[in-house]
Design a protein around this motif. Structure first.
Motif, short mmCIF file in Angstrom:
data_model
loop_
_atom_site.label_atom_id
_atom_site.label_comp_id
_atom_site.label_asym_id
_atom_site.label_seq_id
_atom_site.Cartn_x
_atom_site.Cartn_y
_atom_site.Cartn_z
N SER A 72 -6.37 4.05 -0.49
CA SER A 72 -5.75 4.94 0.50
C SER A 72 -4.25 5.11 0.29
O SER A 72 -3.59 5.85 1.02
CB SER A 72 -6.02 4.40 1.92
OG SER A 72 -5.45 3.12 2.09
N THR A 117 -3.97 10.72 -2.94
CA THR A 117 -4.16 9.27 -2.85
C THR A 117 -4.53 8.65 -4.19
O THR A 117 -5.07 9.29 -5.08
CB THR A 117 -5.27 8.90 -1.84
OG1 THR A 117 -6.54 9.32 -2.36
CG2 THR A 117 -5.02 9.54 -0.48
N GLU A 165 0.81 -1.21 0.00
CA GLU A 165 0.00 0.00 0.00
C GLU A 165 0.84 1.27 0.00
O GLU A 165 0.50 2.25 -0.66
CB GLU A 165 -0.94 -0.01 1.21
CG GLU A 165 -2.02 1.03 1.14
CD GLU A 165 -3.20 0.74 2.06
OE1 GLU A 165 -3.87 1.71 2.46
OE2 GLU A 165 -3.44 -0.44 2.37
#
Length: 313
Positions: free
Chosen positions: A123, A181, A113
């Motif tokens: 995110s 994001t 991520e």
């Protein structure tokens, strides 16, 4: 650090293409998690040597650990594979028995991520850097480049039909607040594409690919790299190149055709004056693709194409 998980694409096909021999010297331009490199070292045992490069510190760390069984037979350099000349000179290598270039993004990079490569991680920060120490990020491109520059990136590197609309909506968004994001960018893309065109897979894929290519300069100097690296092969040495989208594959085809041609002169001339001679034999008139069995296990292999050439002079 999360384990650097990466399934090497078309592993056996790549190894067969390189025709690996004991005592050979091989170059792996994108070592990743070390999957291809491990097999090269295994098949060239006991005395084969590997020179590898990568820009990702996590990849280098994981590959070094994975290849520890072959300590003394490999070196990994934190370099772009396009700097192969400097790397091979540092390693004291004049000629290679084989070279492998795998242009795929690793599963680790896509799934991590914090790296910001995937539209499926809403995110995630807009990063997309292969080298985490590099200055340029996806966030900088999307917030600081002009609308025209963004549109050109999406067209040129993503072949995105709706590049103008997406770029315009990116600018509208950032006029209100900074885009930070992957989810924000993905939503803009989704809203920029007419509903009737949204059924052909994830809308964001092309645009994310385009921005990633721009961030990392993936296509810059690629043609010249393929020419030069192939010319560092010994006679009978092979180069195998894995591509994952049409832009890369087109460049590989063009470079191979250039290396294979026997003369660049105007056909109206009675004799050749350019001196260009045929340097390679292309072994894959059509690219090799992943088997049905492999694509069922690793969906990221579906778009992969493998092209192979052998040095003949």
């Amino acid at each position: 650090m999360k384990d650097f998980a990466h399934i090497p694409v078309m592993l056996d096909e790549c190894m067969d293409a390189l025709d690996i021999k004991d005592g050979g010297v091989y170059f792996d331009g994108t070592v990743g998690g070390g999957g291809h490199s491990f097999e090269i070292l295994s098949r060239s045992a006991p005395s084969g040597r590997l020179i590898a490069t990568d820009l990702d510190d996590d990849a280098i760390s994981a590959a070094t650990e994975r290849l520890s069984l072959f300590r003394g037979r490999f070196e990994i350099f934190k370099y772009d594979y396009k700097n192969y000349d400097e790397v091979l000179n540092l390693a004291g290598v004049e000629k290679l028995d084989g070279a492998l270039l795998d242009f795929g993004v690793s599963s680790f990079q896509l799934d991590c991520e914090e790296r910001g490569f995937s539209y499926m991680k809403p995110s995630s920060p807009l990063d997309m850097r292969m080298d985490k120490n590099a200055d340029l990020t996806a966030e900088i491109i999307l917030n600081e480049y002009s609308q025209k520059q963004i549109s050109n990136i999406l067209k040129d590197f993503g072949e995105e039909k709706f590049a103008n609309q997406i770029a315009a909506n990116v600018v509208k968004f950032r006029n209100v607040r900074r885009m930070t994001t992957c989810g924000e960018f993905a939503e803009i893309i989704e809203n920029s594409i007419p509903a009737k065109f949204r059924h052909n897979g994830p809308c964001a894929r092309k645009s994310f690919q385009a921005v990633r290519i721009a961030v990392n300069g993936e296509l810059e100097g690629l043609y010249e790299c393929i020419l030069g690296l192939t010319r560092r092969l010994k006679k009978g040495g092979r180069i195998a190149i894995l591509t994952f989208h049409s832009l890369e594959d087109r460049i590989v085809k063009q470079a191979f055709r250039m290396l294979e041609c026997d003369c660049l002169c105007d056909k109206s001339l009675p004799v050749c004056v350019c001196g260009k001679i045929k340097e390679i034999e292309i072994l894959t008139k059509k690219p090799i693709t992943a088997s049905v069995k492999e694509t069922a296990v690793n969906s990221r292999s579906k778009c992969a194409k493998l092209r192979v050439a052998e040095k003949i002079i």
